[in-house]
Write an enzyme that holds these catalytic residues in place. Structure first.
Site, PDB file in Angstrom:
ATOM      1  N   ASP A 206     -47.399  38.421  59.089  1.00 21.77           N
ATOM      2  CA  ASP A 206     -46.994  38.748  60.460  1.00 21.77           C
ATOM      3  C   ASP A 206     -46.155  37.599  61.009  1.00 21.77           C
ATOM      4  O   ASP A 206     -45.932  36.594  60.339  1.00 21.77           O
ATOM      5  CB  ASP A 206     -48.242  38.946  61.333  1.00 21.77           C
ATOM      6  CG  ASP A 206     -49.160  37.730  61.283  1.00 21.77           C
ATOM      7  OD1 ASP A 206     -48.866  36.733  61.965  1.00 21.77           O
ATOM      8  OD2 ASP A 206     -50.179  37.763  60.546  1.00 21.77           O
ATOM      9  N   ASP A 208     -47.076  35.740  63.615  1.00 23.44           N
ATOM     10  CA  ASP A 208     -47.954  35.031  64.538  1.00 23.44           C
ATOM     11  C   ASP A 208     -47.807  35.689  65.915  1.00 23.44           C
ATOM     12  O   ASP A 208     -47.785  36.917  66.002  1.00 23.44           O
ATOM     13  CB  ASP A 208     -47.626  33.530  64.547  1.00 23.44           C
ATOM     14  CG  ASP A 208     -48.790  32.689  65.083  1.00 23.44           C
ATOM     15  OD1 ASP A 208     -49.923  32.877  64.609  1.00 23.44           O
ATOM     16  OD2 ASP A 208     -48.555  31.874  65.986  1.00 23.44           O
TER      17      ASP A 208
END
Length: 284
Positions: A206, A208
């Site tokens: 991802d 973050d």
């Protein structure tokens, strides 16, 4: 050749191993996260350890890092390849990309980070915290398997278990780090103290929380993680099949303790020698 593998979130085994069995150890630093899974792949011996334990039972701060690495030393592995899930801190590192970690920024607070102390002092060089020779082998394996990979990157390690606030994430990003995770420190430090060549592969799941509209979403992260795990298994299989002892014989890790122990031999107690004998036997 004996190869150690540490699996992170989602990676709990290596496919294709034969003669599989469990090896349980008791180290001077307690029990490792779980049994080491031993097996053979061609003419190589492999010891796999799930960092968080099977079933994912240890928080990042609870992982018995010293026992894990000392256990690998007891098993006589020639190198360790570490795999872990991370958040990306740069636009060009997309979820699903791999990053070969070449530097660390340590933001942990509550973890024992050395085998030394309690009667013995050592200061190891750590300017190049992962093995450049092993990193090259891992990078080449990723390329040959068609896995999107970045040849180098800085990993900021936070304490967790909470993810970052947006303010923290944006500040870390401004520092120029590439990925963020919770487990490579003190693992990398301990592997260097144990003089075991260590390579860390960060698997981006991802962005973050710094990227607006791309906040951490558990469903998306799990889907990316599943894809990462399959790629990691292919990468590991290729590394294990192709690596040779001579490829890493000049690793800087192998002489990390030369000149590093500051305590005079006559001041090192028998208890300390017994506890750390695998590290000290050729260095004092």
């Amino acid at each position: 050749m004996k190869i150690g593998v540490i699996g992170g979130s989602g990676l709990y085994d290596i496919e294709g191993l034969s003669d599989v069995k469990e090896v349980r150890l008791e180290t001077p630093f307690g029990e490792p996260s779980d049994a080491y899974i031993y097996g053979k792949l061609g003419d190589k011996e492999v010891y796999f350890l799930p960092r968080h334990g099977r079933g994912h039972v240890y928080l990042p701060s609870e992982v018995p890092y010293r026992a894990n690495i000392y256990g690998f030393k007891m098993l006589g592995v020639d190198c360790i390849i570490s795999v872990s899930a991370v958040g990306s801190m740069k636009e060009e590192i997309k979820p699903g990309d791999f990053v070969i970690v070449t530097q660390y920024f340590d933001r942990t607070k509550n973890r024992p980070s050395t085998f030394f102390g309690n009667g013995i002092v050592a200061h190891i060089p750590f300017d190049t915290p992962t093995c450049p020779l092993l990193n090259e082998i891992v990078y080449k394996a990723c390329v040959e398997e068609g896995i999107p990979v970045h040849k180098e990157g800085t990993y900021i390690c936070i304490e967790g278990p909470q993810f970052s606030t947006k303010a923290e994430s944006k500040i870390y990003r401004s520092w120029g780090v590439d990925v963020i995770g919770m487990t490579n420190i003190p693992e990398a430090k301990l592997a260097r103290e144990a003089e075991i060549p260590y390579s860390a592969v960060a698997l981006a799941t991802d962005y973050d929380v710094w990227k607006e509209g791309e906040e951490v979403n558990v469903k998306k992260v799990l889907a990316t993680m599943a894809r990462n795990v399959e790629n990691a298994k292919r990468m590991l299989k290729r590394v294990i099949e192709t690596i040779r002892p001579e490829d890493i014989e000049n690793s800087p890790a192998k002489t990390a303790l030369v000149g590093a122990i500051q305590t005079k031999p006559e001041y090192i107690s028998e208890e300390v020698k017994k506890r750390l004998w695998l590290l000290l036997k050729d260095r004092i």
